[in-house]
Design a protein around this motif. Sequence first.
Motif, PDB file in Angstrom:
ATOM      1  N   ASP A   1       0.829  -1.194   0.000  1.00  0.00           N
ATOM      2  CA  ASP A   1       0.000   0.000   0.000  1.00  0.00           C
ATOM      3  C   ASP A   1       0.866   1.248   0.000  1.00  0.00           C
ATOM      4  O   ASP A   1       1.891   1.291   0.653  1.00  0.00           O
ATOM      5  CB  ASP A   1      -0.876   0.003   1.252  1.00  0.00           C
TER       6      ASP A   1
ATOM      7  N   ILE B   1       2.443   4.589   0.857  1.00  0.00           N
ATOM      8  CA  ILE B   1       2.618   5.439   2.033  1.00  0.00           C
ATOM      9  C   ILE B   1       2.731   6.860   1.508  1.00  0.00           C
ATOM     10  O   ILE B   1       3.625   7.155   0.721  1.00  0.00           O
ATOM     11  CB  ILE B   1       3.901   5.069   2.798  1.00  0.00           C
TER      12      ILE B   1
ATOM     13  N   MET C   1      13.965   2.571   8.686  1.00  0.00           N
ATOM     14  CA  MET C   1      13.322   1.560   9.512  1.00  0.00           C
ATOM     15  C   MET C   1      12.914   2.099  10.878  1.00  0.00           C
ATOM     16  O   MET C   1      11.961   1.623  11.473  1.00  0.00           O
ATOM     17  CB  MET C   1      14.236   0.339   9.676  1.00  0.00           C
TER      18      MET C   1
ATOM     19  N   VAL D   1       7.132  -5.925   6.301  1.00  0.00           N
ATOM     20  CA  VAL D   1       8.414  -6.416   5.792  1.00  0.00           C
ATOM     21  C   VAL D   1       8.161  -7.566   4.802  1.00  0.00           C
ATOM     22  O   VAL D   1       8.803  -7.645   3.748  1.00  0.00           O
ATOM     23  CB  VAL D   1       9.346  -6.862   6.936  1.00  0.00           C
TER      24      VAL D   1
ATOM     25  N   CYS E   1       7.727  -6.332   1.322  1.00  0.00           N
ATOM     26  CA  CYS E   1       8.933  -5.996   0.564  1.00  0.00           C
ATOM     27  C   CYS E   1       9.654  -7.251   0.080  1.00  0.00           C
ATOM     28  O   CYS E   1      10.277  -7.227  -0.978  1.00  0.00           O
ATOM     29  CB  CYS E   1       9.840  -5.037   1.343  1.00  0.00           C
TER      30      CYS E   1
ATOM     31  N   SER F   1       9.415  -6.056  -3.612  1.00  0.00           N
ATOM     32  CA  SER F   1      10.690  -5.376  -3.866  1.00  0.00           C
ATOM     33  C   SER F   1      11.818  -6.370  -4.112  1.00  0.00           C
ATOM     34  O   SER F   1      12.709  -6.130  -4.918  1.00  0.00           O
ATOM     35  CB  SER F   1      11.070  -4.486  -2.670  1.00  0.00           C
TER      36      SER F   1
HETATM   37  C1  HEC Z   1      13.331  -1.682  -4.700  1.00  0.00           C
HETATM   38  C2  HEC Z   1      13.369  -0.908  -3.500  1.00  0.00           C
HETATM   39  C3  HEC Z   1      13.106  -1.609  -2.176  1.00  0.00           C
HETATM   40  C4  HEC Z   1      13.737  -2.694  -1.633  1.00  0.00           C
HETATM   41  C5  HEC Z   1      14.857  -3.493  -2.235  1.00  0.00           C
HETATM   42  C6  HEC Z   1      13.113  -2.935  -0.349  1.00  0.00           C
HETATM   43  N1  HEC Z   1      12.142  -2.019  -0.128  1.00  0.00           N
HETATM   44 FE1  HEC Z   1      11.050  -1.774   1.583  1.00  0.00          FE
HETATM   45  N2  HEC Z   1      10.037  -0.248   0.703  1.00  0.00           N
HETATM   46  C7  HEC Z   1      10.259   0.263  -0.550  1.00  0.00           C
HETATM   47  C8  HEC Z   1       9.321   1.313  -0.840  1.00  0.00           C
HETATM   48  C9  HEC Z   1       9.246   2.119  -2.118  1.00  0.00           C
HETATM   49  C10 HEC Z   1       8.522   1.446   0.305  1.00  0.00           C
HETATM   50  C11 HEC Z   1       7.389   2.427   0.506  1.00  0.00           C
HETATM   51  C12 HEC Z   1       6.153   1.714   0.088  1.00  0.00           C
HETATM   52  C13 HEC Z   1       5.172   2.462  -0.678  1.00  0.00           C
HETATM   53  O1  HEC Z   1       4.904   3.652  -0.532  1.00  0.00           O
HETATM   54  O2  HEC Z   1       4.634   1.741  -1.481  1.00  0.00           O
HETATM   55  C14 HEC Z   1       8.996   0.448   1.260  1.00  0.00           C
HETATM   56  C15 HEC Z   1       8.471   0.269   2.538  1.00  0.00           C
HETATM   57  C16 HEC Z   1       9.011  -0.564   3.493  1.00  0.00           C
HETATM   58  C17 HEC Z   1       8.593  -0.596   4.869  1.00  0.00           C
HETATM   59  C18 HEC Z   1       7.536   0.304   5.478  1.00  0.00           C
HETATM   60  C19 HEC Z   1       8.063   1.701   5.637  1.00  0.00           C
HETATM   61  C20 HEC Z   1       7.118   2.647   6.332  1.00  0.00           C
HETATM   62  O3  HEC Z   1       7.529   3.767   6.677  1.00  0.00           O
HETATM   63  O4  HEC Z   1       5.953   2.299   6.508  1.00  0.00           O
HETATM   64  C21 HEC Z   1       9.356  -1.529   5.501  1.00  0.00           C
HETATM   65  C22 HEC Z   1       9.297  -1.910   6.955  1.00  0.00           C
HETATM   66  C23 HEC Z   1      10.253  -2.095   4.505  1.00  0.00           C
HETATM   67  N3  HEC Z   1      10.010  -1.480   3.310  1.00  0.00           N
HETATM   68  C24 HEC Z   1      11.200  -3.065   4.754  1.00  0.00           C
HETATM   69  C25 HEC Z   1      12.024  -3.626   3.763  1.00  0.00           C
HETATM   70  C26 HEC Z   1      12.928  -4.735   4.005  1.00  0.00           C
HETATM   71  C27 HEC Z   1      13.166  -5.407   5.332  1.00  0.00           C
HETATM   72  C28 HEC Z   1      13.531  -5.017   2.808  1.00  0.00           C
HETATM   73  C29 HEC Z   1      14.464  -6.155   2.473  1.00  0.00           C
HETATM   74  C30 HEC Z   1      13.956  -7.490   2.766  1.00  0.00           C
HETATM   75  C31 HEC Z   1      13.028  -4.055   1.835  1.00  0.00           C
HETATM   76  N4  HEC Z   1      12.109  -3.256   2.454  1.00  0.00           N
HETATM   77  C32 HEC Z   1      13.454  -3.963   0.513  1.00  0.00           C
HETATM   78  C33 HEC Z   1      11.247  -0.128  -1.422  1.00  0.00           C
HETATM   79  C34 HEC Z   1      12.096  -1.191  -1.222  1.00  0.00           C
END
Ligand code: HEC
Length: 351
Positions: free
Chosen positions: A29, A31, A100, A124, A127, A131
């Motif tokens: 979703d 943010i 984080m 998490v 992601c 991701s």
């Molecule tokens: C390709 C880029 C990318 C990678 C790699 C990635 N993330 Fe993210 N992550 C994001 C994005 C972009 C958001 C914000 C989500 C949104 O607005 O859709 C996010 C959001 C999050 C959030 C929530 C943040 C909040 O403020 O609510 C967490 C916790 C998180 N990621 C953990 C992880 C973890 C742990 C990993 C590795 C296993 C990971 N992410 C890998 C791009 C990534």
Amino acid sequence: MPINKAWLFLLLAASGFARAEVPMADMQDEIPAQPKAANLDYFKPRELSEIPKGAFGDKIRKGYQLFVNSQQLSGQYVGNQLNCTNCHLDAGSKAYAAPMWAAYLAYPEFRKKNNRISNFAERVQGCFNFSMNGKAPAIDSPELVAISAYSYWLLMGGLLDAFGMQDQPVPEMSDKALQEGGNVASFKLPGPLTDKVKLDARGHMPGRAFAALDKPAQAPSPARGAKVYEQHCALCHGSEGQGRVMADVPVIPALWGAQSYNWGAGMHRVNTAATFIFENMPLGKAVQLTPQQAWDVAAYMNSRERPQDPRFTKDVATTAKTFHADDNGYYGKELDGSVLGSQAFPATRVK
Ligand code: HEC
Ligand code: HEC
């Protein structure tokens, strides 16, 4: 009172929570981008060397290791060449690169859309599925507990320091409590903090998520973005967005193609990518693009093929209608004679 501490002093609001499992569809979703704070000095995580000795410290250290070298889970939970820290910069501590510490305090988070709550570990998992183009570890797995422990430690150490409690250790928590996150009444804050970190302000730590970026004067253009890419990005990320791998170790992450984030990831949205890029790229010399350039290059990067949306059902058009109807992305849209998503690489490249 420093302006950025103001969020800590908002009034306590009672919240009624109801728990339910978070479906895949909700895991990424959007943010909303946050209004950019002028000064972020109010909060700084502790040095890694301050992670305590012992079993609890080991969990935190393991979480850090998984965060910066997620490739150790390659083929098991991770299906591309990314590491968490590629997007959550400085090992999840950089403000406006979805840090984080701010995230930990924001969960469990309530979603108005469907009256659901997701806790920190569930976010998490999202992601991992999108991701990392992988398959999320179970909610109570050692991996998710460790990543939660590390995130909690980033937050709590910084909070203790911010309120003059530098000599206090970060309190230990059970695995179960670690998975939840800090936005719940049962989350224990050390004595003097209890009255300061108010429940209804916890999702709004300045520095959370990404900083709001002005809307572009002209609609984002992949064609203009290609030129920005060539000039400002290709040297590192490669002319095909493939990143760089040296001696089997990915050193620069892929922006599109088989080894990048999939079509369901938050970063695939042009607005999300534009805010990230404007604030954080080119690495080491941000901020130097104009907002228009950031929007254009985000449009270019996100109009290339990447791994399929793992929620794929029936065909691209159906998947687009079900999951991408109101997002700012290219999935299911036609560009230069082909429909994006129709040539996607396999989703979830894990065994
Ligand atoms: C390709 C880029 C990318 C990678 C790699 C990635 N993330 Fe993210 N992550 C994001 C994005 C972009 C958001 C914000 C989500 C949104 O607005 O859709 C996010 C959001 C999050 C959030 C929530 C943040 C909040 O403020 O609510 C967490 C916790 C998180 N990621 C953990 C992880 C973890 C742990 C990993 C590795 C296993 C990971 N992410 C890998 C791009 C990534
Ligand atoms: C000096 C080399 C360099 C330049 C130039 C550069 N990047 Fe990056 N970029 C990186 C590195 C390295 C990371 C991973 C950061 C980390 O792990 O700490 C990254 C991460 C990213 C990510 C998140 C990870 C992913 O794969 O999705 C995006 C998106 C991104 N860069 C886009 C861009 C864009 C767009 C430009 C041009 C405006 C650009 N970068 C310029 C080195 C660079």
